[in-house]
Each structure stands twice: as C-alpha cells, then as structure tokens.
Design an enzyme around this catalytic site. Sequence first.
Site, PDB file in Angstrom:
ATOM      1  N   LYS A  57       0.835  -1.210   0.000  1.00  0.00           N
ATOM      2  CA  LYS A  57       0.000   0.000   0.000  1.00  0.00           C
ATOM      3  C   LYS A  57       0.868   1.259   0.000  1.00  0.00           C
ATOM      4  CE  LYS A  57      -3.785  -2.439   2.320  1.00  0.00           C
ATOM      5  NZ  LYS A  57      -4.501  -2.748   3.574  1.00  0.00           N
ATOM      6  N   GLN A 101      -4.476  -1.681   9.868  1.00  0.00           N
ATOM      7  CA  GLN A 101      -4.410  -3.004   9.246  1.00  0.00           C
ATOM      8  C   GLN A 101      -4.926  -4.071  10.208  1.00  0.00           C
ATOM      9  OE1 GLN A 101      -3.638  -3.462   6.030  1.00  0.00           O
ATOM     10  NE2 GLN A 101      -3.870  -5.670   6.092  1.00  0.00           N
ATOM     11  N   ASP A 124     -10.984   2.534   4.349  1.00  0.00           N
ATOM     12  CA  ASP A 124     -11.237   1.090   4.297  1.00  0.00           C
ATOM     13  C   ASP A 124     -12.732   0.795   4.185  1.00  0.00           C
ATOM     14  OD1 ASP A 124      -9.128  -0.695   4.196  1.00  0.00           O
ATOM     15  OD2 ASP A 124      -8.667  -0.522   6.335  1.00  0.00           O
TER      16      ASP A 124
HETATM   17  N1  GUN Z   1      -6.912  -7.112   6.535  1.00  0.00           N
HETATM   18  C1  GUN Z   1      -7.303  -7.835   5.442  1.00  0.00           C
HETATM   19  N2  GUN Z   1      -7.829  -7.026   4.505  1.00  0.00           N
HETATM   20  C2  GUN Z   1      -7.767  -5.775   5.005  1.00  0.00           C
HETATM   21  C3  GUN Z   1      -8.153  -4.508   4.487  1.00  0.00           C
HETATM   22  O1  GUN Z   1      -8.690  -4.359   3.387  1.00  0.00           O
HETATM   23  N3  GUN Z   1      -7.908  -3.451   5.289  1.00  0.00           N
HETATM   24  C4  GUN Z   1      -7.359  -3.559   6.532  1.00  0.00           C
HETATM   25  N4  GUN Z   1      -7.185  -2.463   7.259  1.00  0.00           N
HETATM   26  N5  GUN Z   1      -6.994  -4.734   7.035  1.00  0.00           N
HETATM   27  C5  GUN Z   1      -7.196  -5.823   6.272  1.00  0.00           C
END
Ligand code: GUN
Length: 298
Positions: A57, A101, A124
């Site tokens: 990211k 995350q 998100d």
């Molecule tokens: N863990 C697995 N997928 C995601 C996501 O799209 N965003 C976040 N913050 N954590 C995750």
Amino acid sequence: MEEQQYKLLDGKAVSAQMKQEMAEEVAQIKAAGGKIPHLAAILVGHDGGSETYVASKVKTCNEIGFKSTLIRYESDVTEEELLRKVDELNNDPDVDGFIVQLPLPKHISEQKIIEAIDYRKDVDGFHPINVGRMSIGLPCFVSATPAGILELLRRYEIPTRGKHCVVLGRSNIVGKPMATLMMQKAYPGDCTVTVCHSRSENLKEMCQSADIIIVALGVPEFLKGDMVKDGVVIVDVGTTRVPDASRKSGFKLTGDVKFDEVAPKASYITPVPGGVGPMTIISLMRNTLLAGKKAIYK
Ligand code: GUN
C-alpha cells in the site's frame, strides 16, 4: 463436453491502468497547487501477510504520487494507545484518510478501533456509517476488495443484470458487502444473490446454478470443477499462504478455486495471484484520492 476458452480477469493489468490514471490526476492536482492526497496506515505487530499488504500500500502511494505515513506498533501496544493515535489522525488536517491493518492482537477490540475512526477518513469503508450508507446506496467509502471486484467486472463489461450470483463467504470485509453490492440497482449489480457459507447444506447445487461465483472463504482450492456450470464467471478472493519448499518465500499464494478444474469450464476467471489482490490495493488508492478531493464527504 467441449472445453471453452476462458479469459483471465487480469487484475494486475487493470490495476496498472488505474494507477496510471490516478498518477496523472495527482500530477494535475500538484500542478494546480492543490493538496496532495495523504494516506496513513497503522500496522501492529509483525504478521507476514499484514507486513506485505501494508508495504504494498505504501509503495503504491509513492508510485501514484500520494503522501503516505506508516505508523508501527509492537503487538503489546494497548488499546488506549491505539485509540489515542486514531484520535490524533482524525484531527490531523493533513491526513485525508487512514487505515488500521487487521487483524489486531486479541487484547484489542477491532470493532472499538474501527468505530473510533472518523467515517470521513475511513478509506477502508469498515465504519458502520460507511457500511450502512453502502447498503442503502448512498455515497460512501466502499471497502477495497468488493470495490475492486466491481471495477474488474465493469472494465471487462461482464453482464450482471438478472444473473444468479453466488457469494461464498459471509465476512464483514468481503462476503457481506459483496452480496449487498451485487444485488444493488446498478451496474455491476442487479443480480439475484445467494450467500453460502460453512453451514450451508446445498452449497454445491447453488454453485451449479450460478452465472457468477465470488469465492471468499479462505479455504485453498475449495471450489472444484464439478461444482460449476459451463460459462460461469469466477472471482477468486482467496490468498492463503500454503507452504512450498521449492519457493524462495517458502510459500505459494493459493486461491479458493481449483483453477485447473474450474478454468476450462469458465468464461472469465481471476488468477491468484494477479486477480483480486492488486484490485484491492488500487481500490484503497482510489478511496484515498476521493478522500483527498473531499469527493464523498466535505
Ligand atoms: N486485513 C485484510 N484485509 C484488510 C483490508 O482491506 N484493510 C485492513 N485495514 N486490514 C485488512
């Protein structure tokens, strides 16, 4: 039965194109003296998958021209400390959007953290306000994996209206929002949606009648060739790290679909890797751009 030639839903190629489009837009914003979109990411602990995703990211932010900030904590960080950081980011006018995350260590309530995030910075799309607005079709941040899958279907012009879409899995992050979006009055959407999960008794029959199957179970190679009909469109969300001594990384990223059996019957199918994964990351970038432009919330 005649084998048909399937086409790959190439998430790697589509996401590269979207990246290019966004980089051009950021360059224009920069040239006009506007604010560069800024994404912050909080990473707790050292989970291998989370490390990889967050690194990817941050890297993609840099490639597009966004500003990014990575905030790291050890896994013994307290919930209070994390909530303080969330509050700080909520109130930082330079930060347009941020993510925490997941998963988080057991002693921290993920729900409490998610609900502490200002929904206007929740790129998100996990906050109940964004989830609720999505479910009634209002402008909002749509979570990245479902948004990425919709974009993939859109760019390949996959017909969806009136089709039977089976979603395997009912997670808050993928299955539930995916089902909601595929039934919405829109394109892609307008599907008749069936959600199957670990307790479903007639899962195979449902899959056999599906025109589109979106598999998000996290069970490697779950969907077999005899579970699908000819011409089906397959979207594989699975990314399980299966041990593989022959690889440098020590694992093989494995989808939820037994590709060799299912692909010959499919009209379109996503590969793993290179399908949904890159679309998820690029969709987060899209949400960040929308946040930077205050395109959804003022
Ligand atoms: N863990 C697995 N997928 C995601 C996501 O799209 N965003 C976040 N913050 N954590 C995750």
